[in-house]
Motif scaffolding. Structure first.
Motif, PDB file in Angstrom:
ATOM      1  N   MET A  32      67.847  40.675  24.978  1.00 27.67           N
ATOM      2  CA  MET A  32      67.777  39.368  24.381  1.00 27.67           C
ATOM      3  C   MET A  32      66.818  38.515  25.193  1.00 27.67           C
ATOM      4  O   MET A  32      66.798  38.581  26.422  1.00 27.67           O
ATOM      5  CB  MET A  32      69.165  38.769  24.339  1.00 27.67           C
ATOM      6  CG  MET A  32      69.251  37.469  23.636  1.00 27.67           C
ATOM      7  SD  MET A  32      70.874  37.385  22.870  1.00 27.67           S
ATOM      8  CE  MET A  32      70.456  36.615  21.379  1.00 27.67           C
ATOM      9  N   GLN A  33      66.021  37.739  24.531  1.00 25.67           N
ATOM     10  CA  GLN A  33      65.052  36.875  25.208  1.00 25.67           C
ATOM     11  C   GLN A  33      65.761  35.667  25.806  1.00 25.67           C
ATOM     12  O   GLN A  33      66.631  35.076  25.191  1.00 25.67           O
ATOM     13  CB  GLN A  33      63.978  36.410  24.207  1.00 25.67           C
ATOM     14  CG  GLN A  33      63.219  37.540  23.572  1.00 25.67           C
ATOM     15  CD  GLN A  33      62.366  38.300  24.575  1.00 25.67           C
ATOM     16  OE1 GLN A  33      61.784  37.698  25.455  1.00 25.67           O
ATOM     17  NE2 GLN A  33      62.321  39.607  24.447  1.00 25.67           N
ATOM     18  N   LEU A  44      65.822  31.307  24.344  1.00 19.98           N
ATOM     19  CA  LEU A  44      65.612  31.163  22.898  1.00 19.98           C
ATOM     20  C   LEU A  44      66.930  30.840  22.206  1.00 19.98           C
ATOM     21  O   LEU A  44      67.977  31.366  22.572  1.00 19.98           O
ATOM     22  CB  LEU A  44      65.031  32.443  22.300  1.00 19.98           C
ATOM     23  CG  LEU A  44      63.624  32.836  22.747  1.00 19.98           C
ATOM     24  CD1 LEU A  44      63.249  34.174  22.137  1.00 19.98           C
ATOM     25  CD2 LEU A  44      62.611  31.783  22.342  1.00 19.98           C
ATOM     26  N   ASP A  49      65.533  30.733  16.775  1.00 21.76           N
ATOM     27  CA  ASP A  49      64.266  31.292  17.262  1.00 21.76           C
ATOM     28  C   ASP A  49      64.312  32.816  17.270  1.00 21.76           C
ATOM     29  O   ASP A  49      63.333  33.481  16.917  1.00 21.76           O
ATOM     30  CB  ASP A  49      63.944  30.773  18.661  1.00 21.76           C
ATOM     31  CG  ASP A  49      63.631  29.290  18.687  1.00 21.76           C
ATOM     32  OD1 ASP A  49      63.266  28.753  17.622  1.00 21.76           O
ATOM     33  OD2 ASP A  49      63.749  28.686  19.773  1.00 21.76           O
ATOM     34  N   MET A  50      65.448  33.363  17.665  1.00 25.03           N
ATOM     35  CA  MET A  50      65.595  34.825  17.684  1.00 25.03           C
ATOM     36  C   MET A  50      65.506  35.390  16.267  1.00 25.03           C
ATOM     37  O   MET A  50      64.866  36.408  16.034  1.00 25.03           O
ATOM     38  CB  MET A  50      66.938  35.223  18.306  1.00 25.03           C
ATOM     39  CG  MET A  50      66.972  35.090  19.810  1.00 25.03           C
ATOM     40  SD  MET A  50      65.834  36.199  20.619  1.00 25.03           S
ATOM     41  CE  MET A  50      66.513  37.763  20.211  1.00 25.03           C
ATOM     42  N   GLU A  51      66.150  34.728  15.310  1.00 23.02           N
ATOM     43  CA  GLU A  51      66.116  35.186  13.920  1.00 23.02           C
ATOM     44  C   GLU A  51      64.689  35.153  13.376  1.00 23.02           C
ATOM     45  O   GLU A  51      64.244  36.097  12.716  1.00 23.02           O
ATOM     46  CB  GLU A  51      67.035  34.323  13.056  1.00 23.02           C
ATOM     47  CG  GLU A  51      67.123  34.770  11.613  1.00 23.02           C
ATOM     48  CD  GLU A  51      67.756  36.130  11.439  1.00 23.02           C
ATOM     49  OE1 GLU A  51      67.394  36.820  10.473  1.00 23.02           O
ATOM     50  OE2 GLU A  51      68.603  36.508  12.255  1.00 23.02           O
ATOM     51  N   VAL A 104      62.828  38.130  14.927  1.00 22.59           N
ATOM     52  CA  VAL A 104      63.230  39.431  14.375  1.00 22.59           C
ATOM     53  C   VAL A 104      62.631  39.630  12.987  1.00 22.59           C
ATOM     54  O   VAL A 104      62.201  40.732  12.636  1.00 22.59           O
ATOM     55  CB  VAL A 104      64.769  39.548  14.339  1.00 22.59           C
ATOM     56  CG1 VAL A 104      65.207  40.745  13.525  1.00 22.59           C
ATOM     57  CG2 VAL A 104      65.320  39.651  15.747  1.00 22.59           C
TER      58      VAL A 104
END
Length: 122
Positions: A1-2, A5, A9-11, A14
């Motif tokens: 995981m970053q 974020l 932001d993660m979605e 991806v």
């Protein structure tokens, strides 16, 4: 995981990626009771994500897996299931025909024995 974020932001990140991803498709957990131990079933989908900048990503299902009480299994394809069942059906039909042929042969021998000329005793 970053790090640093947010979930949004993660979605977004991806959605713009391509490659293989695993998705939890279904989860079912049964808590332990007085009569039984805990049980769990998870269905995992392996899919290929193809990113296209001009449209939504294309998701292609590849395989399904299920994890039953901590042991992972690959779900067989429809072709594999039907092929196995048809082979078993062929084996069962062959066994049935062999049994019928043996019964018919035994009945024919019994009928031939009754119709044969027997010596007449006076």
């Amino acid at each position: 995981m970053q790090r640093g974020l947010t979930a949004e932001d993660m979605e977004d990140m991806v959605v713009r990626m391509s490659g293989v991803e695993y998705v939890l498709h279904h989860a079912h957990e049964v808590p332990p009771s007085a009569d039984s131990t805990a049980h769990s079933l998870y269905v995992i989908l392996k899919q290929v994500r193809t990113y296209r900048p001009s449209s939504t990503p294309q998701l292609t299902p590849d395989r399904y897996y299920y994890v039953l009480d901590g042991v992972a299994y690959e779900v067989p394809s429809v072709h594999a299931v039907l092929s196995e069942r048809l082979m078993r059906l062929g084996w069962l039909l062959n066994s049935a025909f062999e049994g019928l042929a043996a019964a018919a042969s035994a009945e024919q021998k019994a009928n031939e024995g009754e119709g044969a000329l027997q010596p007449h005793v006076k």
